[in-house]
Design an enzyme around this catalytic site. Structure first.
Site, PDB file in Angstrom:
ATOM      1  N   TYR A   1      27.909   0.984  -1.280  1.00 49.33           N
ATOM      2  CA  TYR A   1      28.391   2.057  -2.169  1.00 49.33           C
ATOM      3  C   TYR A   1      29.258   3.051  -1.378  1.00 49.33           C
ATOM      4  CZ  TYR A   1      24.445   0.693  -5.249  1.00 49.33           C
ATOM      5  OH  TYR A   1      23.535   0.026  -6.029  1.00 49.33           O
TER       6      TYR A   1
ATOM      7  N   MET B   1       5.808   4.541  -4.335  1.00 54.72           N
ATOM      8  CA  MET B   1       7.201   4.880  -4.619  1.00 54.72           C
ATOM      9  C   MET B   1       7.235   5.681  -5.924  1.00 54.72           C
ATOM     10  SD  MET B   1       9.777   2.236  -6.363  1.00 54.72           S
ATOM     11  CE  MET B   1      10.490   1.351  -5.015  1.00 54.72           C
ATOM     12  N   PRO B   2       7.944   6.814  -5.960  1.00 54.23           N
ATOM     13  CA  PRO B   2       8.108   7.494  -7.249  1.00 54.23           C
ATOM     14  C   PRO B   2       8.824   6.562  -8.231  1.00 54.23           C
ATOM     15  CG  PRO B   2       8.753   8.922  -5.419  1.00 54.23           C
ATOM     16  CD  PRO B   2       8.599   7.535  -4.859  1.00 54.23           C
ATOM     17  N   ALA B   3       8.225   6.347  -9.388  1.00 55.70           N
ATOM     18  CA  ALA B   3       8.733   5.329 -10.314  1.00 55.70           C
ATOM     19  C   ALA B   3      10.174   5.604 -10.733  1.00 55.70           C
ATOM     20  CB  ALA B   3       7.832   5.276 -11.551  1.00 55.70           C
ATOM     21  N   LEU B   4      10.453   6.854 -11.046  1.00 58.73           N
ATOM     22  CA  LEU B   4      11.804   7.198 -11.503  1.00 58.73           C
ATOM     23  C   LEU B   4      12.610   7.695 -10.310  1.00 58.73           C
ATOM     24  CD1 LEU B   4      13.696   7.508 -13.943  1.00 58.73           C
ATOM     25  CD2 LEU B   4      12.764   9.802 -14.271  1.00 58.73           C
ATOM     26  N   GLY B   5      13.653   6.958  -9.983  1.00 55.32           N
ATOM     27  CA  GLY B   5      14.512   7.344  -8.869  1.00 55.32           C
ATOM     28  C   GLY B   5      15.875   7.762  -9.371  1.00 55.32           C
TER      29      GLY B   5
ATOM     30  N   ASP C   1      18.180   6.059  -4.570  1.00 57.27           N
ATOM     31  CA  ASP C   1      18.572   4.679  -4.275  1.00 57.27           C
ATOM     32  C   ASP C   1      20.070   4.624  -3.991  1.00 57.27           C
ATOM     33  OD1 ASP C   1      18.345   1.611  -4.491  1.00 57.27           O
ATOM     34  OD2 ASP C   1      19.934   2.115  -5.920  1.00 57.27           O
TER      35      ASP C   1
ATOM     36  N   LYS D   1      20.392  -0.467   0.799  1.00 53.31           N
ATOM     37  CA  LYS D   1      20.537  -1.932   0.752  1.00 53.31           C
ATOM     38  C   LYS D   1      21.484  -2.410   1.844  1.00 53.31           C
ATOM     39  CE  LYS D   1      20.359  -1.336  -4.238  1.00 53.31           C
ATOM     40  NZ  LYS D   1      21.002  -0.042  -4.425  1.00 53.31           N
TER      41      LYS D   1
ATOM     42  N   GLY E   1      19.993   7.113  -9.013  1.00 53.94           N
ATOM     43  CA  GLY E   1      20.978   6.134  -8.566  1.00 53.94           C
ATOM     44  C   GLY E   1      22.329   6.762  -8.274  1.00 53.94           C
TER      45      GLY E   1
ATOM     46  N   GLY F   1       0.795  -1.226   0.000  1.00 52.87           N
ATOM     47  CA  GLY F   1       0.000   0.000   0.000  1.00 52.87           C
ATOM     48  C   GLY F   1       0.828   1.277   0.000  1.00 52.87           C
ATOM     49  N   VAL F   2       2.155   1.132   0.107  1.00 57.53           N
ATOM     50  CA  VAL F   2       3.035   2.304   0.095  1.00 57.53           C
ATOM     51  C   VAL F   2       3.376   2.633  -1.363  1.00 57.53           C
ATOM     52  CG1 VAL F   2       5.343   3.145   0.773  1.00 57.53           C
ATOM     53  CG2 VAL F   2       3.982   1.762   2.366  1.00 57.53           C
TER      54      VAL F   2
ATOM     55  N   HIS G   1      20.920  -6.666  -0.583  1.00 59.63           N
ATOM     56  CA  HIS G   1      21.654  -6.289  -1.802  1.00 59.63           C
ATOM     57  C   HIS G   1      21.696  -7.423  -2.832  1.00 59.63           C
ATOM     58  CE1 HIS G   1      24.792  -3.187  -3.147  1.00 59.63           C
ATOM     59  NE2 HIS G   1      24.528  -3.938  -4.185  1.00 59.63           N
TER      60      HIS G   1
END
Ligand code: A2P
Length: 297
Positions: free
Chosen positions: A51, A15-19, A46, A76, A21, A12-13, A109
């Site tokens: 990283y 997320m903006p499709a385009l993130g 993300d 991650k 990186g 139900g949460v 990850h």
């Protein structure tokens, strides 16, 4: 339209499709890149413990002036932190570095094929973090259908997301199908095929940015190959997280909401899949990955 559409996850949460990186973004470049991205309009970042730039992601968010509540923050857990207690603690490390109390999405990850029991225990810790409200959604990355099957047998909460290598030259239809069957959102890493041209990732790779089919489609729309690939991802209903540290390309990759690919164009891009992976094989054990230790601060 200048803002990214939302995707609804299985809990139900949204997320903006385009993130945005930050894989391979150096710590020095990351804060500026994240700040630029948020100013351009991205609302989803993300990153990953492995990283080593979570601290700079947090700094970029704060510098941008955008409200924390308006940014979807995804990170991650690295394999050296797998296991129940260590993964609970991995949340503390990530939240502290990012400077947030709650994460929007925390994912594993990759599977650790030779220590799958620890992978399961790590996921059970994610379930606890979710129940405790420390994270708004949990998921996995680089899970193949058989990893998902095993995970679902041993745990309670279906992952919200599976983030996998996915670009026109490697679209992993069988993983996408398994995700869809389980109600898991597929998220594309290297969505414009960076993994097909990153230096040091193997010889004889073909750079998907130079693909003639994609080039022709881009010319028809007056857009770039990267923009066409992002449209392809979004029109398939996937999340995508293109990486760039270049301000012009950060903006270019967000400027994808004023055109639409035809069904034929989408199909001709679907047909480019070679079935050949460019990134690491999630079924191959790599003991050296456990040597990468995620610091406390
Ligand atoms: P840079 O950071 O210098 O822009 P992916 O996210 O698919 O892995 O791709 C990331 C790679 O693609 C990086 O090397 C990035 O370099 C490059 N890149 C990002 N955006 C674009 C673009 N619009 N056109 C060409 N290359 C791009």
């Amino acid at each position: 339209m200048t803002s990214t559409p939302d995707l609804l996850m299985n809990n139900g949460v949204t997320m903006p499709a385009l993130g945005f990186g930050v894989f391979q973004s150096s710590p020095e470049e990351t804060a500026a890149a994240v700040e630029t991205a948020l100013r351009v309009g991205y609302r989803h970042i993300d990153t990953a413990a492995a990283y080593f730039n979570e601290r700079q992601v947090g700094e970029g968010i704060r510098r941008s002036g955008v409200d924390r509540a308006d940014v979807f923050v995804e990170t991650k857990v690295w394999v050296s932190d797998y296991g129940y207690d260590t993964t609970l603690h991995a949340f503390d490390k990530a939240a502290r570095k990012l400077g947030v109390d709650q994460l929007d999405l925390l994912i594993l990850h990759q599977p650790a094929p030779d220590r799958f029991d620890q992978t399961i225990a790590a996921y059970q810790a994610l379930e606890t973090l979710l129940a405790d409200g420390k994270v708004r959604a949990i998921g996995v990355s680089n899970f193949m259908p058989h990893h998902l099957d095993e995970l679902l047998k041993q745990t309670t909460i279906v992952p919200a997301v599976n983030q996998i290598e996915l670009h026109p030259y490697f679209a992993q239809p069988e993983v996408q199908r398994a995700d869809a069957e389980h109600g898991i959102l597929t998220q594309a890493w290297s969505p414009i095929g960076g993994i097909t041209f990153y230096p040091g990732w193997g010889e004889h790779r073909r750079n998907v940015l130079d693909d003639p089919t994609i080039g022709a489609i881009a010319a028809e729309h007056g857009k770039s190959p990267a923009q066409v690939m992002l449209r392809w991802q979004l029109q398939h209903g996937r999340s995508a997280i293109p990486k760039s540290t270049n301000p012009g390309r950060i903006a270019e990759n967000f400027d994808v909401f004023d055109f639409e690919l035809t069904a034929d164009q989408v199909a001709s891009m679907d047909a480019l899949d070679t079935g050949v992976r460019n990134g690491p094989d999630p079924d191959v054990a790599r003991p050296e990955m456990f040597a990468r230790v995620i610091p406390e601060d």
